[in-house]
Design a protein around this motif. Structure first.
Motif, PDB file in Angstrom:
ATOM      1  N   SER A  42      -5.025  -2.765  -5.903  1.00  0.00           N
ATOM      2  CA  SER A  42      -5.356  -4.029  -5.256  1.00  0.00           C
ATOM      3  C   SER A  42      -4.198  -4.527  -4.397  1.00  0.00           C
ATOM      4  O   SER A  42      -4.408  -5.137  -3.341  1.00  0.00           O
ATOM      5  CB  SER A  42      -5.710  -5.078  -6.312  1.00  0.00           C
ATOM      6  N   ASP A  43      -2.970  -4.234  -4.825  1.00  0.00           N
ATOM      7  CA  ASP A  43      -1.790  -4.633  -4.060  1.00  0.00           C
ATOM      8  C   ASP A  43      -1.632  -3.827  -2.774  1.00  0.00           C
ATOM      9  O   ASP A  43      -0.899  -4.239  -1.872  1.00  0.00           O
ATOM     10  CB  ASP A  43      -0.521  -4.463  -4.904  1.00  0.00           C
ATOM     11  N   GLY A  44      -2.297  -2.666  -2.713  1.00  0.00           N
ATOM     12  CA  GLY A  44      -2.228  -1.870  -1.494  1.00  0.00           C
ATOM     13  C   GLY A  44      -1.719  -0.457  -1.662  1.00  0.00           C
ATOM     14  O   GLY A  44      -1.656   0.299  -0.684  1.00  0.00           O
ATOM     15  N   LEU A  45      -1.349  -0.057  -2.881  1.00  0.00           N
ATOM     16  CA  LEU A  45      -0.924   1.327  -3.093  1.00  0.00           C
ATOM     17  C   LEU A  45      -2.130   2.259  -2.998  1.00  0.00           C
ATOM     18  O   LEU A  45      -3.208   1.953  -3.509  1.00  0.00           O
ATOM     19  CB  LEU A  45      -0.270   1.488  -4.465  1.00  0.00           C
ATOM     20  N   ASP A  46      -1.933   3.398  -2.353  1.00  0.00           N
ATOM     21  CA  ASP A  46      -3.013   4.367  -2.164  1.00  0.00           C
ATOM     22  C   ASP A  46      -3.076   5.278  -3.392  1.00  0.00           C
ATOM     23  O   ASP A  46      -2.479   6.357  -3.423  1.00  0.00           O
ATOM     24  CB  ASP A  46      -2.760   5.178  -0.893  1.00  0.00           C
ATOM     25  N   LEU A  47      -3.790   4.813  -4.413  1.00  0.00           N
ATOM     26  CA  LEU A  47      -3.917   5.555  -5.666  1.00  0.00           C
ATOM     27  C   LEU A  47      -5.317   6.134  -5.798  1.00  0.00           C
ATOM     28  O   LEU A  47      -6.303   5.499  -5.424  1.00  0.00           O
ATOM     29  CB  LEU A  47      -3.644   4.641  -6.867  1.00  0.00           C
ATOM     30  N   GLN A  48      -5.380   7.330  -6.349  1.00  0.00           N
ATOM     31  CA  GLN A  48      -6.656   7.974  -6.646  1.00  0.00           C
ATOM     32  C   GLN A  48      -6.617   8.375  -8.114  1.00  0.00           C
ATOM     33  O   GLN A  48      -5.673   9.046  -8.541  1.00  0.00           O
ATOM     34  CB  GLN A  48      -6.840   9.210  -5.756  1.00  0.00           C
ATOM     35  N   TRP A  49      -7.617   7.933  -8.878  1.00  0.00           N
ATOM     36  CA  TRP A  49      -7.579   8.315 -10.282  1.00  0.00           C
ATOM     37  C   TRP A  49      -8.964   8.363 -10.907  1.00  0.00           C
ATOM     38  O   TRP A  49      -9.896   7.682 -10.497  1.00  0.00           O
ATOM     39  CB  TRP A  49      -6.661   7.391 -11.078  1.00  0.00           C
ATOM     40  N   ARG A 116       6.341 -19.433   8.010  1.00  0.00           N
ATOM     41  CA  ARG A 116       5.390 -18.370   8.316  1.00  0.00           C
ATOM     42  C   ARG A 116       5.367 -17.332   7.195  1.00  0.00           C
ATOM     43  O   ARG A 116       6.363 -17.075   6.549  1.00  0.00           O
ATOM     44  CB  ARG A 116       5.757 -17.687   9.637  1.00  0.00           C
ATOM     45  N   ARG A 117       4.207 -16.706   7.014  1.00  0.00           N
ATOM     46  CA  ARG A 117       4.074 -15.666   5.994  1.00  0.00           C
ATOM     47  C   ARG A 117       4.784 -14.402   6.458  1.00  0.00           C
ATOM     48  O   ARG A 117       4.676 -14.008   7.615  1.00  0.00           O
ATOM     49  CB  ARG A 117       2.597 -15.371   5.743  1.00  0.00           C
ATOM     50  N   TRP A 118       5.527 -13.781   5.533  1.00  0.00           N
ATOM     51  CA  TRP A 118       6.170 -12.495   5.816  1.00  0.00           C
ATOM     52  C   TRP A 118       5.347 -11.415   5.132  1.00  0.00           C
ATOM     53  O   TRP A 118       5.263 -11.361   3.909  1.00  0.00           O
ATOM     54  CB  TRP A 118       7.612 -12.483   5.302  1.00  0.00           C
ATOM     55  N   PHE A 119       4.711 -10.568   5.931  1.00  0.00           N
ATOM     56  CA  PHE A 119       3.850  -9.521   5.398  1.00  0.00           C
ATOM     57  C   PHE A 119       4.683  -8.563   4.556  1.00  0.00           C
ATOM     58  O   PHE A 119       5.661  -7.992   5.037  1.00  0.00           O
ATOM     59  CB  PHE A 119       3.161  -8.787   6.551  1.00  0.00           C
ATOM     60  N   SER A 120       4.294  -8.370   3.282  1.00  0.00           N
ATOM     61  CA  SER A 120       5.154  -7.668   2.321  1.00  0.00           C
ATOM     62  C   SER A 120       4.381  -6.644   1.500  1.00  0.00           C
ATOM     63  O   SER A 120       4.197  -6.800   0.290  1.00  0.00           O
ATOM     64  CB  SER A 120       5.814  -8.683   1.377  1.00  0.00           C
ATOM     65  N   PRO A 121       3.893  -5.562   2.107  1.00  0.00           N
ATOM     66  CA  PRO A 121       3.145  -4.550   1.351  1.00  0.00           C
ATOM     67  C   PRO A 121       4.043  -3.823   0.358  1.00  0.00           C
ATOM     68  O   PRO A 121       5.270  -3.818   0.496  1.00  0.00           O
ATOM     69  CB  PRO A 121       2.641  -3.608   2.444  1.00  0.00           C
ATOM     70  N   PRO A 122       3.449  -3.175  -0.652  1.00  0.00           N
ATOM     71  CA  PRO A 122       4.248  -2.579  -1.728  1.00  0.00           C
ATOM     72  C   PRO A 122       4.909  -1.258  -1.350  1.00  0.00           C
ATOM     73  O   PRO A 122       4.341  -0.447  -0.618  1.00  0.00           O
ATOM     74  CB  PRO A 122       3.214  -2.363  -2.842  1.00  0.00           C
ATOM     75  N   ALA A 123       6.135  -1.075  -1.857  1.00  0.00           N
ATOM     76  CA  ALA A 123       6.843   0.212  -1.819  1.00  0.00           C
ATOM     77  C   ALA A 123       6.973   0.792  -0.416  1.00  0.00           C
ATOM     78  O   ALA A 123       7.009   2.007  -0.247  1.00  0.00           O
ATOM     79  CB  ALA A 123       6.145   1.219  -2.739  1.00  0.00           C
ATOM     80  N   ALA A 124       7.055  -0.081   0.589  1.00  0.00           N
ATOM     81  CA  ALA A 124       7.131   0.398   1.969  1.00  0.00           C
ATOM     82  C   ALA A 124       8.363  -0.106   2.702  1.00  0.00           C
ATOM     83  O   ALA A 124       8.868   0.567   3.600  1.00  0.00           O
ATOM     84  CB  ALA A 124       5.878  -0.018   2.743  1.00  0.00           C
ATOM     85  N   ASN A 125       8.857  -1.280   2.313  1.00  0.00           N
ATOM     86  CA  ASN A 125       9.921  -1.938   3.065  1.00  0.00           C
ATOM     87  C   ASN A 125      11.048  -2.379   2.139  1.00  0.00           C
ATOM     88  O   ASN A 125      11.067  -2.054   0.957  1.00  0.00           O
ATOM     89  CB  ASN A 125       9.353  -3.146   3.821  1.00  0.00           C
TER      90      ASN A 125
END
Length: 321
Positions: A42-49, A116-125
Motif C-alpha cells: 500500500s505504501d508503494g513497494l512493488d511486492l508480489q506474493w 507544500r507536500r514533499w513526495f516521499s515514496p518508500p526505499a527510493a530516496n
C-alpha cells in the motif's frame, strides 16, 4: 532496527522468499507478516506474493552501520533509521537533540517550503533531518539554507551525471531539473542560542512521480544503482565538517562561505524568471542575492528584493515552481 526495516533487508536480494521461512526469520507469525506486506504494498513497494514473496526491482535499504563505517568526519551524534515516519523534521521537533540524525525509508507527511507536500515514496530516496544547536540568533543564521545547499552539492557532485546548482532559496537542480530540496526550521532558545532542524530530501532512484508538477530528476538516472547509505555518509561528512568549524562564529562562517562561493552555484543568475508574490506575478532577470540573502530581481522599474518566506520563484520557461 524495526521489523519493517528487517523485512526490507531480507527482501532486498530480489529473490522469492517462502512466507513461512520469512516469518520465522522475523520471529512473527504468517498472519502478521501478511499484514506487514500488505502495508508495504500500500505504501508503494512493488511486492508480489502468494506462498512466496518477492520485491521486484529492490533497492539497498538504508544501513546505520554502513553509514557510520563510511563516514570520515568526527561526527558522533545518534543516527536513527526508521521505515516510516510522518516527517523526519517532525521527529526532531518532538524530541530535539544536538547532532541527532533522523532517516526514514518513507514519509507519510513529508513537507517542503511554505507547507507544500514533499513526495516521499518508500526505499527510493533520502529523507534526512539533522539537529544542530548554534550559539547564534536566527537572524545571524539567515544564510544557512543557501550554505547547506552548497555543501549538499559538494557531497553529491561526485555521484552526479551532470552539473548541480542551487535554485534560490532551497532547491538543488541537476541539469535544469529539481533533484533535492532543503527545509530548515528554527527553534529559538534565549537571546543568543538557536536550535536548527536541517531537513534534506534527495531523489535517488525514484523513476516516476505523477504527483509532481514541475521538472524533476533523480541522482541515479543513466547510471548503476547508487547506495543511499554511502550518499548519506557523504552528506553528513560535508555538513559536519562545515558546521563544526570553530574557527569563527557560525553566522560569520556562513556569510564568508556564501560570499566566496555563491556565484559558482547560482542556477538563476542572469536568467529570465517569474516571481509570484501573493496574487502578483513579476517578470524580470535574476540578479543574485543581497547582503541579507534576499533574491534580487531586475525589472524595468529597477531592482527588487524578495524574502524567501514571501514568494514562489520559477524560471520563466517552467510551468510551475
Amino acid at each position: 532496527m524495526s521489523l519493517f526495516n528487517s523485512l526490507l533487508r531480507h527482501l532486498s536480494d530480489g529473490k522469492p522468499h517462502l512466507l513461512s521461512d520469512l516469518a520465522s526469520q522475523l520471529h512473527i507469525d504468517e498472519q502478521s507478516l501478511s499484514a506487514m506486506l500488505a502495508e508495504c504494498q500500500s505504501d508503494g513497494l512493488d511486492l508480489q506474493w502468494d506462498e512466496c514473496v518477492r520485491w521486484h526491482d529492490p533497492t539497498e535499504p538504508l544501513s546505520r552501520s554502513k553509514i557510520r563505517h563510511a563516514m570520515t568526519s568526527r561526527f558522533n551524534g545518534e543516527v536513527s533509521v526508521a521505515y516510516k515516519v510522518g516527517s523526519t523534521n517532525q521527529q526532531l521537533r518532538d524530541d530535539f537533540q544536538h547532532q541527532k540524525i533522523w532517516l526514514a525509508e518513507m514519509q507519510s507527511s513529508g513537507r517542503g517550503r511554505r507547507g507544500r507536500r514533499w513526495f516521499s515514496p518508500p526505499a527510493a530516496n533520502i529523507y534526512l533531518s539533522l539537529g544542530w544547536r548554534f550559539n547564534s540568533t536566527v537572524t545571524e543564521l539567515s544564510g544557512l539554507s543557501l550554505a547547506v545547499g552548497m555543501k549538499l552539492i559538494e557531497a553529491l557532485q561526485p555521484y552526479a551525471k551532470g552539473k548541480l546548482a542551487v535554485k534560490w532559496p532551497n532547491d538543488i537542480y541537476l541539469d535544469e531539473r529539481k533533484l533535492a530540496g532543503i527545509l530548515i526550521e528554527s527553534v529559538p532558545r534565549g537571546e543568543s542560542q538557536t536550535e536548527m532542524i536541517i531537513g534534506i530530501g534527495v531523489n535517488v532512484s525514484m523513476q516516476s512521480a505523477d504527483q509532481l508538477d514541475q521538472p524533476w530528476t533523480y541522482l541515479g538516472r543513466n547510471q548503476d544503482r547508487l547506495d543511499r547509505s554511502l550518499l548519506v555518509a557523504a552528506i553528513l561528512d560535508a555538513l559536519f565538517n562545515f558546521l563544526a568549524d570553530d574557527t569563527m562564529l557560525a553566522g560569520e562562517l556562513i556569510d564568508t562561505y556564501i560570499q566566496h562561493h555563491w556565484a559558482d552555484y547560482d542556477v538563476l543568475e542572469g536568467r529570465s524568471v517569474s516571481v509570484i508574490d501573493g496574487e502578483q506575478e513579476l517578470l524580470g532577470v535574476a540578479a543574485g542575492i543581497d547582503e541579507h540573502y534576499n533574491f534580487l530581481l531586475r525589472t524595468p522599474d529597477g531592482l527588487r528584493a524578495f524574502c524567501s518566506a514571501d514568494v514562489s520563484l520559477r524560471l520563466a520557461r517552467e510551468t510551475s515552481e
